[in-house]
Design a protein around this motif. Structure first.
Motif, PDB file in Angstrom:
ATOM      1  N   GLU A 186       0.779  -1.272  -0.048  1.00  0.00           N
ATOM      2  CA  GLU A 186      -0.045   0.136   0.184  1.00  0.00           C
ATOM      3  C   GLU A 186       1.058   1.226   0.150  1.00  0.00           C
ATOM      4  O   GLU A 186       2.005   1.165   0.633  1.00  0.00           O
ATOM      5  CB  GLU A 186      -1.040   0.142   1.127  1.00  0.00           C
ATOM      6  CG  GLU A 186      -1.975  -1.218   1.255  1.00  0.00           C
ATOM      7  CD  GLU A 186      -2.911  -1.060   2.518  1.00  0.00           C
ATOM      8  OE1 GLU A 186      -3.993  -1.336   2.213  1.00  0.00           O
ATOM      9  OE2 GLU A 186      -2.174  -1.107   3.541  1.00  0.00           O
ATOM     10  N   ILE A 187       0.447   2.277  -0.679  1.00  0.00           N
ATOM     11  CA  ILE A 187       1.182   3.419  -0.793  1.00  0.00           C
ATOM     12  C   ILE A 187       1.038   4.256   0.669  1.00  0.00           C
ATOM     13  O   ILE A 187      -0.066   4.389   0.942  1.00  0.00           O
ATOM     14  CB  ILE A 187       0.946   4.290  -1.987  1.00  0.00           C
ATOM     15  CG1 ILE A 187      -0.724   4.868  -2.033  1.00  0.00           C
ATOM     16  CG2 ILE A 187       1.370   3.687  -3.187  1.00  0.00           C
ATOM     17  CD1 ILE A 187      -1.135   5.862  -2.773  1.00  0.00           C
ATOM     18  N   LEU A 220       4.506   8.127  -9.940  1.00  0.00           N
ATOM     19  CA  LEU A 220       4.401   6.664 -10.504  1.00  0.00           C
ATOM     20  C   LEU A 220       3.962   5.840  -9.476  1.00  0.00           C
ATOM     21  O   LEU A 220       3.182   5.049  -9.499  1.00  0.00           O
ATOM     22  CB  LEU A 220       5.775   6.403 -10.937  1.00  0.00           C
ATOM     23  CG  LEU A 220       6.438   6.991 -12.258  1.00  0.00           C
ATOM     24  CD1 LEU A 220       8.002   6.664 -12.389  1.00  0.00           C
ATOM     25  CD2 LEU A 220       5.518   6.707 -13.521  1.00  0.00           C
ATOM     26  N   ASP A 263      -0.656   2.654  -7.941  1.00  0.00           N
ATOM     27  CA  ASP A 263      -1.795   2.181  -7.031  1.00  0.00           C
ATOM     28  C   ASP A 263      -3.046   2.223  -7.483  1.00  0.00           C
ATOM     29  O   ASP A 263      -3.894   1.387  -7.468  1.00  0.00           O
ATOM     30  CB  ASP A 263      -1.390   3.145  -5.741  1.00  0.00           C
ATOM     31  CG  ASP A 263      -2.541   2.905  -4.655  1.00  0.00           C
ATOM     32  OD1 ASP A 263      -2.297   1.757  -3.986  1.00  0.00           O
ATOM     33  OD2 ASP A 263      -3.283   3.624  -4.309  1.00  0.00           O
ATOM     34  N   GLN A 310      -5.924  -0.806  -8.340  1.00  0.00           N
ATOM     35  CA  GLN A 310      -7.440  -0.763  -7.755  1.00  0.00           C
ATOM     36  C   GLN A 310      -8.544  -0.684  -8.906  1.00  0.00           C
ATOM     37  O   GLN A 310      -9.464  -0.983  -8.772  1.00  0.00           O
ATOM     38  CB  GLN A 310      -7.421   0.194  -6.813  1.00  0.00           C
ATOM     39  CG  GLN A 310      -6.446  -0.018  -5.650  1.00  0.00           C
ATOM     40  CD  GLN A 310      -6.822   1.092  -4.637  1.00  0.00           C
ATOM     41  OE1 GLN A 310      -7.782   1.689  -4.454  1.00  0.00           O
ATOM     42  NE2 GLN A 310      -5.294   1.559  -4.099  1.00  0.00           N
ATOM     43  N   ILE A 359      -8.416   9.662 -12.170  1.00  0.00           N
ATOM     44  CA  ILE A 359      -7.063   9.959 -12.016  1.00  0.00           C
ATOM     45  C   ILE A 359      -6.627  11.306 -11.484  1.00  0.00           C
ATOM     46  O   ILE A 359      -5.676  11.336 -10.565  1.00  0.00           O
ATOM     47  CB  ILE A 359      -6.459   9.966 -13.635  1.00  0.00           C
ATOM     48  CG1 ILE A 359      -6.904   8.462 -14.303  1.00  0.00           C
ATOM     49  CG2 ILE A 359      -4.844  10.081 -13.395  1.00  0.00           C
ATOM     50  CD1 ILE A 359      -6.624   8.480 -15.809  1.00  0.00           C
ATOM     51  N   ARG A 360      -7.262  12.313 -11.602  1.00  0.00           N
ATOM     52  CA  ARG A 360      -6.695  13.760 -11.118  1.00  0.00           C
ATOM     53  C   ARG A 360      -6.888  13.548  -9.592  1.00  0.00           C
ATOM     54  O   ARG A 360      -6.375  13.898  -8.787  1.00  0.00           O
ATOM     55  CB  ARG A 360      -7.630  14.691 -11.633  1.00  0.00           C
ATOM     56  CG  ARG A 360      -7.168  15.171 -13.246  1.00  0.00           C
ATOM     57  CD  ARG A 360      -8.039  16.296 -13.758  1.00  0.00           C
ATOM     58  NE  ARG A 360      -7.440  16.801 -14.927  1.00  0.00           N
ATOM     59  CZ  ARG A 360      -6.597  17.647 -15.182  1.00  0.00           C
ATOM     60  NH1 ARG A 360      -5.848  17.896 -13.978  1.00  0.00           N
ATOM     61  NH2 ARG A 360      -6.095  17.902 -16.244  1.00  0.00           N
ATOM     62  N   GLU A 361      -8.068  12.833  -9.156  1.00  0.00           N
ATOM     63  CA  GLU A 361      -8.318  12.669  -7.872  1.00  0.00           C
ATOM     64  C   GLU A 361      -7.307  11.844  -7.221  1.00  0.00           C
ATOM     65  O   GLU A 361      -6.791  12.101  -5.835  1.00  0.00           O
ATOM     66  CB  GLU A 361      -9.882  12.066  -7.666  1.00  0.00           C
ATOM     67  CG  GLU A 361     -10.124  12.564  -6.127  1.00  0.00           C
ATOM     68  CD  GLU A 361     -11.430  12.199  -5.779  1.00  0.00           C
ATOM     69  OE1 GLU A 361     -12.355  12.018  -6.862  1.00  0.00           O
ATOM     70  OE2 GLU A 361     -12.117  11.727  -4.756  1.00  0.00           O
ATOM     71  N   HIS A 362      -7.170  10.795  -7.762  1.00  0.00           N
ATOM     72  CA  HIS A 362      -6.078   9.855  -6.883  1.00  0.00           C
ATOM     73  C   HIS A 362      -4.742  10.495  -6.586  1.00  0.00           C
ATOM     74  O   HIS A 362      -4.086  10.095  -5.834  1.00  0.00           O
ATOM     75  CB  HIS A 362      -6.015   8.658  -7.601  1.00  0.00           C
ATOM     76  CG  HIS A 362      -5.408   7.348  -6.793  1.00  0.00           C
ATOM     77  ND1 HIS A 362      -6.517   6.584  -6.045  1.00  0.00           N
ATOM     78  CD2 HIS A 362      -4.316   7.066  -6.666  1.00  0.00           C
ATOM     79  CE1 HIS A 362      -5.748   5.665  -5.430  1.00  0.00           C
ATOM     80  NE2 HIS A 362      -4.300   5.979  -5.670  1.00  0.00           N
ATOM     81  N   LEU A 363      -4.459  11.224  -7.935  1.00  0.00           N
ATOM     82  CA  LEU A 363      -3.055  11.873  -7.751  1.00  0.00           C
ATOM     83  C   LEU A 363      -3.195  13.380  -7.087  1.00  0.00           C
ATOM     84  O   LEU A 363      -2.034  14.114  -7.157  1.00  0.00           O
ATOM     85  CB  LEU A 363      -2.641  12.085  -9.077  1.00  0.00           C
ATOM     86  CG  LEU A 363      -2.409  10.691 -10.120  1.00  0.00           C
ATOM     87  CD1 LEU A 363      -1.980  11.147 -11.368  1.00  0.00           C
ATOM     88  CD2 LEU A 363      -1.398   9.595  -9.429  1.00  0.00           C
TER      89      LEU A 363
END
Lengths: 157, 797, 293
Positions: free
Chosen positions: A54-55, A106, A111, A115, A124-128
């Motif tokens: 997990e990150i 990355l 991650d 998932q 993508i924007r939210e996860h990063l």
């Protein structure tokens, strides 16, 4: 304190002071300098690594807390080939300029891709959204992650 | 990317078969950065290296009464604790002035404060220890007695007689003033149908490079040489200044610049703590590492843009702009930065306001004042966002006043594309700009009419969206006019040395530097194209004063235009030299030969004659087989500096489409467009990404970024949680288009692209917000446009 | 910036942790996920002498349903709340709320217990505890205490938890059939602390609120269970009723000033949240549309 852990698949036994955080342990004790330190208060995301898959922010974790865990850094997941496609997409899309945020970026992107098979641009924007990049303006990064997701789905990017 | 070439040239050395020019080629240095194998200064460790932590003033302005470091000196790991007085034995102070900025004054600044601290964050002592943590532990036990002095914080009252003067020797707090008048301003306003006047407020912000400023300084006492590892944009400038202030010759100083974690103008200056680090290495005769932590980055990295600017525009009912007038005020902290000075931004504002337009009537005043806050200096797009926001804000207000569409007023006033060369009322010279072609392209890309229709339909449903347009000009490719003429030893030349190695590859050393822009890539593309070799055969060396030609480095969007031209010219010579030898070997003439695909070929039919590696083998290992008297020269060096124009101006236009939640004041960016004209495009992807990155830094200023000081001069948000920068979640996709007007100053024709995005983004957003708020009769001319600012303007709070 | 030196103890059981806390009192700090503690230590805002790491206490983990009570261990991480089918079924408000908490890497470490014990007035989970009528279970030298969420939060970073006590779990009544929830916050950027936020849980009968719990956050020194809800319960909600409720809410608020917002702005945003929340809960968009002044 003595600690014992796996780092990039290698067994590591070390003696660390309690105050040493995981980022400094990786960089200064193990010389894994691909994990970057940008703020030391858990905001910038440059120090993102994986602990037990997990990150996490390695500046917000003590090295002693990693006793018995498996830690993976950018060096490890580069050498294993796990993110070779993602790295290629970043290269082709010029999704990095100075490269300082890139290892953490990355980590966070992989991650998400683990998932979610085909995340939308907003996802993508939210996860990063916890990873700072001051150079690119993010769009190239989003593009690279999106095209990697598509390619992994067997579609043309 | 799409591009329109407006003045195609004849075929040049760049229009060769297999040319890389105009093509997207991945950067050669990316793999190491992608795999975590880069080498940033913070990664460097040397034998016997010690770490320095600076104890910094908690006060904005105070006398240092005494420093007691006895207890701290006894702490574990401590090597030395050095005060400003002690360090002054090895380093001299400096004054950040330039003679061409007439009247600019500043006070001598020391590496570590000696008697007095002038901003919160100024270093008062250096703690050198075996680790950063040990040095921080000791720093907590250094007792400094301060006598607090009155802090000058508000730039609006800095010049009042009642306000204390920060540097008594200077007489007042005015660092610099410039007044400029062109045309008949009063008459023009009198002849106008409408005159609009307002104040524009810009938040102080900073660069937040993700890698903090870092230095490893290594004085080798035996060699009497100082090696400095630093992420600087200008290695030779650092070399020169270090030599000057440490009493060394330039040859005794080597500056090495490996990977740099972001710069944006932050890392082009000489900082006191970096000077102290160099000096400490010399004093303690060992390598010293300084890595700023994030809090000290906020407190000591240069800030920028703290301006309040009154602006006035006159307009006729037919849309003709009659005159611009500005009165700009900016506070720069207690010292003018060294060596580029802190007057450049205000000077640029005077230069650039009204720049895209035909109006010849212009009056400007800019005042630069001292205050007890962190130093301000040049950050990406110096002065441009202020000039553009003021100009474009005024143009929109004028259009609103006379009921004209913002596009139409621009069409009627932008300088015509066929009017060049021409000058601006502030005395700038434009070689060739393309405002109208750019605007036309933007309108098409964004489908302006459809967007207006959508806006109108949504407005009926209570959804308030806005469109904002901002035309801009951008200073790039600076000649000596920027710094050299004022006495700064900052090279305006750049140089490139290329040589063919013994296996037919090319080693290219350039004086420009890489911080992620793609300097390495563009250099390889130019060398590869001109020579006729593939880019994987070109190895580029940058950032080492021992290894590269002398030059300015990478700043002010000069790398491609100046360093690129030097690469082109050097490679032309190498190519000629290779063909001369090839002609001898092949018993042909140089004119009958060419180089393509890593081989010498027939110019006529492209048939391969001799591989470059074979030619190199002959030259290096078997010159005995060449005819008598032949001395092949497989290395060439050229330098370049623009001579005709002091700057290569570029232009462009941006548009923002956004939604304002008028209940909450939150702004959602939906889309952003940019059309810009940087002349010849070497690598379209790199240009587009420079633009996008620049736009987002501008959007940060527009919506988020602000250094918040209290009235006592304390920076209250010096951390990443409280100082907000743009993140992926809030940023829009950005479409980029190009118009191409190459500069004729160089064979390459490239101008810069690094500032364009930042120059106009905030203006486009501000104009879009005001467009969205039109039904409420509200205009806002302050950034950042926080929800609080928007709600306050709307009268909701 | 590096944390000051400290001693470190890895607790082997809750009893062991309590012994350590009893011995060291407020010179010790409990390390749970560390996502608020570590930044403060790295910045040297706090320098505890002893860190008691409770990370390996498996007895504090786990999400279980006991009849109509949902029990969540203190060490349950945000990511586990986000992914748990039991949470999704019985306390879906938490899923919506957790998605607003910081970022994935933080949610992988940060714990429920840590968030509640830290009691940042701008954080999401404390307000959810109010809306969900949670009971906070703490253990100390004198045994176990059960504290209603309303009594637990006492000020900025202040709770009813004593220095010798450990937050071990929370209990929630499972969401009843037909209950609805609303979560929204105004934050400058994704994952930032809110300027104002609302976590609401309601049951609706015949178009009226049969029950309504409104947990506001970032609008005072602690999360607020708004009494204004009573104005909206059991009545036909009209624009006028909602306006009255907004006024009642306003009287309950005591917002703080910070760099993001003035107290007036927080009051305003709380009213906007109330209107939008009620509109969403009742499925009547027209209630949220009008201007809020």
């Amino acid at each position: 304190m003595p600690i014992s852990l796996q780092v990039n698949g290698e067994r590591v036994e070390a003696n660390v002071l309690p105050r040493v955080n995981l980022a400094d342990f990786l960089r200064e004790h193990l010389k894994l300098t691909g994990t970057h330190v940008g703020c030391e208060h858990g905001v910038c995301g440059a120090c993102t690594v994986r602990v037990n898959g997990e990150i996490v922010r390695s500046c917000l974790m003590l090295a002693v807390q990693t006793n018995g865990t498996s830690v993976e850094t950018i060096e490890g997941i580069s050498d294993s080939g796990e993110i070779a496609d993602l790295q290629a997409a970043f290269r082709d899309r010029n999704a990095l300029q100075c490269g300082f945020c890139t290892p953490g970026m990355l980590m966070a992107a992989q991650d998400l891709l683990q998932q979610k098979r085909e995340p939308g641009r907003d996802e993508i924007r939210e996860h990063l959204s916890g990873n700072y990049c001051r150079c690119t303006g993010y769009q190239a990064i989003i593009d690279a992650v999106e095209s990697t997701a598509r390619a992994r789905m067997g579609r043309t990017p | 990317m799409t591009s329109v070439r407006v003045n195609p040239d004849a075929l040049s050395v760049l229009d060769r078969p297999n040319s890389y020019i105009g093509k997207t080629v991945p950067r050669p240095n990316l793999e190491r950065l992608l795999q975590g194998r880069g080498l940033y200064v913070s990664d460097i460790e040397l034998p016997r290296m010690a770490h320095v932590v600076f104890l910094r003033s908690p006060h904005a302005h105070a006398k240092i009464v005494g420093i007691d470091a006895a207890q701290a000196r006894a702490m574990p790991g401590v090597i030395a604790i050095v005060t400003g007085q002690e360090l002054a034995a090895v380093i001299t102070p400096w004054v950040g002035v330039l003679s061409h900025l007439k009247g600019l004054k500043s006070a001598p600044q020391s590496a570590i404060a000696i008697d007095r601290v002038c901003w919160q964050g100024e270093a008062v002592a250096a703690i050198v220890a075996t680790s950063r943590a040990a040095a921080e532990d000791a720093a907590e036990h250094v007792a400094v007695e301060y006598e607090e002095l009155e802090a000058v914080t508000d730039m609006r009252t800095a010049l009042d007689p009642a306000t204390s003067v920060i540097h008594a020797s200077l007489g007042d707090n005015l660092a610099f003033e410039r007044v400029h008048v062109a045309g008949e301003v009063d008459q023009a306003f009198a002849d106008s149908d409408e005159v609009v006047e307002t104040e524009f407020i810009f938040g102080r912000h900073t660069g937040v490079t993700l890698e903090p400023r870092s230095v490893v300084a290594d004085w080798n006492a035996a060699e009497a040489r100082l090696t400095i590892y630093q992420g600087t944009q200008a290695p030779h400038m650092v070399q020169n200044i270090v030599a000057l202030h440490l009493g060394l010759r330039e040859a005794q100083v080597r500056v090495v610049c490996k990977d740099v974690g972001g710069s944006f103008g932050i890392k082009v200056h000489i900082y006191a703590d970096e000077m102290a680090t160099y000096a400490l290495s010399k004093l303690l005769r060992r390598p010293i590492k300084f890595v700023a932590d994030r809090v000290e980055s906020f407190n000591t990295d240069i800030h920028a843009r703290d301006h309040r600017c009154r602006g006035k525009i006159g307009v006729k009912r037919d849309g003709t702009i009659t005159a611009f007038e500005i009165d700009d005020l900016t506070g720069i902290g207690p010292y003018s930065m060294y060596p580029r000075t802190s007057a450049i931004e205000a000077n640029q504002v005077v230069n650039l306001v009204g720049g895209p337009y035909t109006s010849k009537n212009y009056r400007a005043r800019a005042r630069v004042v001292f205050q007890n806050k962190n130093v301000m200096c040049q950050y990406r797009a110096v002065g441009h966002p202020i000039a553009c926001s003021v100009t474009e804000g005024l143009v929109d207000l004028a259009a609103m006043k006379i009921g004209m569409d913002p596009l139409e007023i621009r069409r009627r006033n932008l300088i015509a594309d066929d009017a060049y060369p021409c000058g601006s009322p502030s005395g700038l010279r434009f070689e060739k700009l393309s405002h109208h072609a750019s605007l036309a392209k933007l309108v098409k890309m964004m489908d302006y009419d459809a967007l207006r229709a959508e806006q109108a339909a949504l407005r009926k449903k209570g959804i308030h969206r806005g469109i904002g347009i901002a035309s801009f000009i951008e200073v790039t490719n600076p000649s000596a006019a920027f710094y050299g003429v004022g006495g700064a030893k900052i090279s305006s030349q750049d140089g490139v040395a290329v040589r063919l190695d013994a296996q037919g590859s090319v080693i290219c050393a350039t004086s420009i530097t890489e911080q992620g822009q793609g300097s390495e890539s563009l250099t390889a593309q130019i060398v590869g194209s001109v020579l006729g070799v593939s880019t994987d055969r070109v190895r580029v060396i940058l950032g080492d004063t021992d290894m590269t030609p002398y030059g300015g480095g990478t700043w002010a969007s000069r790398g491609a235009g100046i360093g690129g031209e030097a690469a082109l010219q050097a490679t032309k010579i190498l190519r000629k030299n290779i063909l001369d030898v090839a002609a001898v070997i092949l018993q042909s003439t140089p004119d009958e030969l060419d180089i393509a695909n890593n081989a010498v070929v027939n110019a006529s039919d492209g048939a391969p004659r001799i591989e470059l590696n074979e030619l190199a083998r002959v030259v290096y290992f078997r010159p005995d087989t060449l005819p008598p008297g032949i001395q092949p020269e497989l290395m060439a060096t050229k330098h370049f500096v623009p001579r005709e124009y002091p700057f290569a101006f570029t232009n462009g236009v941006q548009a923002s489409w956004l939604e304002v939640d008028t209940e909450t004041g939150f702004i959602r960016l939906l889309k952003h467009w940019v059309v810009e004209d940087c002349g010849t495009i070497i690598n379209p992807q790199l240009v587009d990404e420079q633009i996008r990155g620049g736009v987002v830094q501008g959007l940060g200023a527009a919506l988020f970024e602000r250094c918040i000081y209290d009235e006592r001069g304390q920076l209250t948000n010096a951390n990443m949680a409280d100082y907000l920068v743009p993140m992926s979640g809030e940023m829009p996709d950005i479409d980029v288009g190009h118009v191409v007007s190459p500069t004729l100053e160089s064979e390459l024709g490239a101008k810069g692209a690094g500032e364009a995005g930042t120059a106009g983004a905030a203006a486009a957003v501000s104009n879009a917000v005001n467009d969205a708020l039109q039904p409420f009769g509200v205009t806002i001319t302050e950034i950042p446009l926080t929800p609080q600012v928007v709600l306050t303007a709307l009268g909701r709070v | 910036m590096k944390a000051a030196a400290f001693a470190y103890a890895r607790a082997t059981s809750v009893a062991n942790a309590l012994d350590l806390l009893a011995a060291h009192g407020d010179r010790a700090k409990v390390l749970s996920g560390g996502q608020s503690l570590m930044p403060a230590m790295n910045l040297r805002l706090i320098s505890p002498e002893l860190i008691v790491d409770i990370g390996e206490l498996t007895e504090l983990r786990g999400i279980t349903v006991r009849g109509d009570v949902l029990v969540i261990g203190a060490l349950t991480r945000h990511v586990e709340l986000l992914k748990s089918p039991d949470i999704a079924a019985h306390a879906p408000l938490l899923v919506d709320a957790v998605a607003h908490v910081a970022h994935p890497a933080i949610r992988n470490r940060g714990t429920l217990g840590g968030s509640l014990a830290h009691a940042d007035p701008a954080s999401e989970l404390p307000a959810c505890m109010l809306a969900l009528d949670a009971t906070i279970i703490v253990r100390g030298p004198g045994g176990e205490r059960r504290i209603a969420a309303e009594e637990f939060f006492t000020g900025i970073y202040e709770t009813a938890l004593a220095p010798q006590e450990l937050l071990v779990a929370i209990e929630l009544p499972v969401a009843k059939k037909g209950s609805v929830h609303f979560f929204h916050e105004f934050a400058r950027r994704h994952g930032d602390y809110a300027i104002a936020g609302l976590a609401a849980q309601a049951s609706i009968d015949g178009g009226r609120f049969a029950g309504l719990r409104l947990g506001f956050f970032a609008v005072g020194d602690r999360p607020l269970l708004a009494n204004a809800a009573t104005r909206l319960t059991g009545v036909e909600v009209s624009a006028a009723v909602l306006t009255e409720a907004c006024a009642a809410l306003d009287a309950e608020l005591d917002p703080q000033e910070d760099q993001q917002a003035s107290p007036e702005m927080r009051r305003h945003l709380a009213r906007v949240l109330l209107k939008r929340g009620v509109a969403a809960l009742l499925g009547r968009p027209e209630l949220g549309a009008g201007a809020t002044t």
